[in-house]
Write an enzyme that holds these catalytic residues in place. Structure first.
Site, PDB file in Angstrom:
ATOM      1  N   PRO A 104       0.839  -1.208   0.000  1.00  0.00           N
ATOM      2  CG  PRO A 104      -0.019  -1.053   2.149  1.00  0.00           C
ATOM      3  CD  PRO A 104       0.747  -1.960   1.261  1.00  0.00           C
ATOM      4  CB  THR A 159      -0.229   7.639   0.698  1.00  0.00           C
ATOM      5  OG1 THR A 159      -0.621   6.946   1.875  1.00  0.00           O
ATOM      6  CG2 THR A 159      -1.065   8.896   0.547  1.00  0.00           C
ATOM      7  CD  GLN A 202      -2.749   0.447   4.499  1.00  0.00           C
ATOM      8  OE1 GLN A 202      -2.682   1.642   4.228  1.00  0.00           O
ATOM      9  NE2 GLN A 202      -1.673  -0.286   4.759  1.00  0.00           N
ATOM     10  CG  HIS A 250      -2.050   1.700   7.847  1.00  0.00           C
ATOM     11  ND1 HIS A 250      -0.959   1.375   8.610  1.00  0.00           N
ATOM     12  CD2 HIS A 250      -1.601   2.637   6.954  1.00  0.00           C
ATOM     13  CE1 HIS A 250       0.100   2.055   8.201  1.00  0.00           C
ATOM     14  NE2 HIS A 250      -0.258   2.823   7.204  1.00  0.00           N
ATOM     15  CB  ALA A 299       2.167  -0.015  10.605  1.00  0.00           C
ATOM     16  CG  HIS A 300       3.994   2.918   8.795  1.00  0.00           C
ATOM     17  ND1 HIS A 300       3.631   2.776   7.478  1.00  0.00           N
ATOM     18  CD2 HIS A 300       4.804   1.856   9.074  1.00  0.00           C
ATOM     19  CE1 HIS A 300       4.195   1.690   6.976  1.00  0.00           C
ATOM     20  NE2 HIS A 300       4.910   1.117   7.924  1.00  0.00           N
ATOM     21  CE1 TYR A 345      -0.199   8.453   8.972  1.00  0.00           C
ATOM     22  CE2 TYR A 345       0.607   6.293   8.353  1.00  0.00           C
ATOM     23  CZ  TYR A 345       0.543   7.652   8.122  1.00  0.00           C
ATOM     24  OH  TYR A 345       1.226   8.214   7.063  1.00  0.00           O
TER      25      TYR A 345
END
Length: 373
Positions: free
Chosen positions: A28, A30, A105, A172, A174-175, A177
């Protein structure tokens, strides 16, 4: 580029209702090409091109759930509303016509601001504790009512994915968020049941998201959960410093209904716990699979010389060897491998790798971020 034998990447994979012709996943990424949140014909064509070129599973760019503050850029696609869902129907129909498999996602950005635009929502930003990073306030802490509404929004998005005919759905988490902000002690300072001193306690919200999605889609549609140790707020953060901590974190999420763990790291070949199994030891996805028994997806700078965060500052990358990847896939360290920038710049990357056509592989340049092709 390629190992002399890439057969390990092209074995079929089957889980529940999901049947894949190979082990390669489009990661995925963006893209922000959906004005007013609605994916158009250009988005549908972008995904269809990858399906036509042998990608085993396509995971869409992050698509936001039906919460007012779920996005941080104006052209991120929604996964709610009549117009946006009609656009996604066109996307999945085209992917299926080309013989591909795909999942959306589903995503909520939490309190993270975009580093690509100054755009901000006209509603309050929400997160577990009104923090975006340690000691950095942004927005407001979510009430239990807001949390309940968010759980419902994830469930409705997943139900819509199944209704439209998608083959799987990825959450999602992760990261840095929203869901990841609940995991991270620095951004989750709640004193209610969604907080806690331990990672296991702070995983409650994620487990409830997974359970809400499972209840919405039934037992047969596979649920993928994307997780990461690192955060965009701090690349060096680790949620689980030991295998025991990783078990406490991930095992309850698998028990709640996650079928596949998508384990994000910046470079797939880096060992997660080298102090335990050495410099060539298991990566994040390898440890997650060992500890939970769940199939895993690995990811991180596959087939290119530089890591993906450098792409946002304009760095280019050249094709790189797949030998380390093939070695790990042959050992079944993880089950699937997600490829990002290599597929973004070259829709035919998978087909070229399968044919061992190294001479026609292309560099990744920053221009690939500015258009869909």
């Amino acid at each position: 580029m390629a190992s002399s034998n890439v057969d390990a990447l092209f074995r079929p994979f089957q889980l529940k209702s999901l049947s894949l012709k190979n082990r390669i996943v489009m990661a995925p990424m963006t893209r922000s090409f959906s004005p007013s949140g609605v994916p158009g014909d250009n988005v549908a064509a972008y995904y269809r091109r990858r399906a036509e070129q042998e990608v085993g599973l396509i995971l869409s760019e992050g698509t936001t759930i039906d919460r007012p503050a779920a996005r941080n850029e104006p052209n991120i696609p929604f996964f709610h509303g009549e117009a946006a869902l009609a656009g996604w129907q066109h996307v999945i129909d085209g992917v299926h016509e080309a013989g591909g498999r795909m999942g959306p996602q589903i995503w909520h950005v939490g309190s993270v601001a975009s580093f690509l635009t100054d755009w901000v929502q006209d509603v309050p930003v929400e997160s577990p504790s009104g923090l975006v990073a340690p000691g950095q306030p942004r927005g407001e802490a979510m009430s239990e009512e807001a949390i309940a509404d968010t759980l419902d929004a994830y469930a409705r998005a997943a139900a819509d994915a199944k209704r439209l005919g998608f083959d799987t759905v990825e959450i999602h988490a992760a990261h840095g968020y929203l869901i990841d902000q609940f995991f991270w002690a620095a951004t989750n300072q709640r004193s209610d049941r969604y907080g806690g001193a331990t990672l296991k306690e702070r995983s409650r919200f994620a487990a409830e998201v997974v359970k809400s999605v499972r209840d919405a889609v039934g037992p047969d549609l596979p649920i993928i959960l994307r997780v990461s140790q690192w955060k965009q707020q701090d690349f060096d953060v680790r949620l689980a410093n030991t295998p025991d901590e990783m078990t406490d974190w991930l095992a309850p999420l698998v028990e709640a209904g996650a079928d596949i763990l998508h384990c994000s790291q910046r470079r797939f070949w880096e060992p997660e716990y080298p102090e335990l199994d050495g410099p060539e030891g298991l990566n994040f996805a390898g440890w997650a699979k060992k500890l939970t028994g769940a199939p895993t997806i690995s990811v991180g700078s596959v087939g290119l010389s530089g890591d993906f965060m450098g792409a946002f500052s304009g760095e280019s990358s050249t094709p790189a060897s797949l030998e380390k990847l093939v070695d790990r896939m042959e050992r079944d360290e993880f089950d699937l491998i997600a490829v990002g920038r290599a597929l973004l710049s070259d829709p035919a990357w998978v087909k070229k790798v399968h044919a061992r056509d190294e001479t026609s592989l292309t560099d990744f340049t920053k221009e690939a971020l500015t258009e869909l092709y």
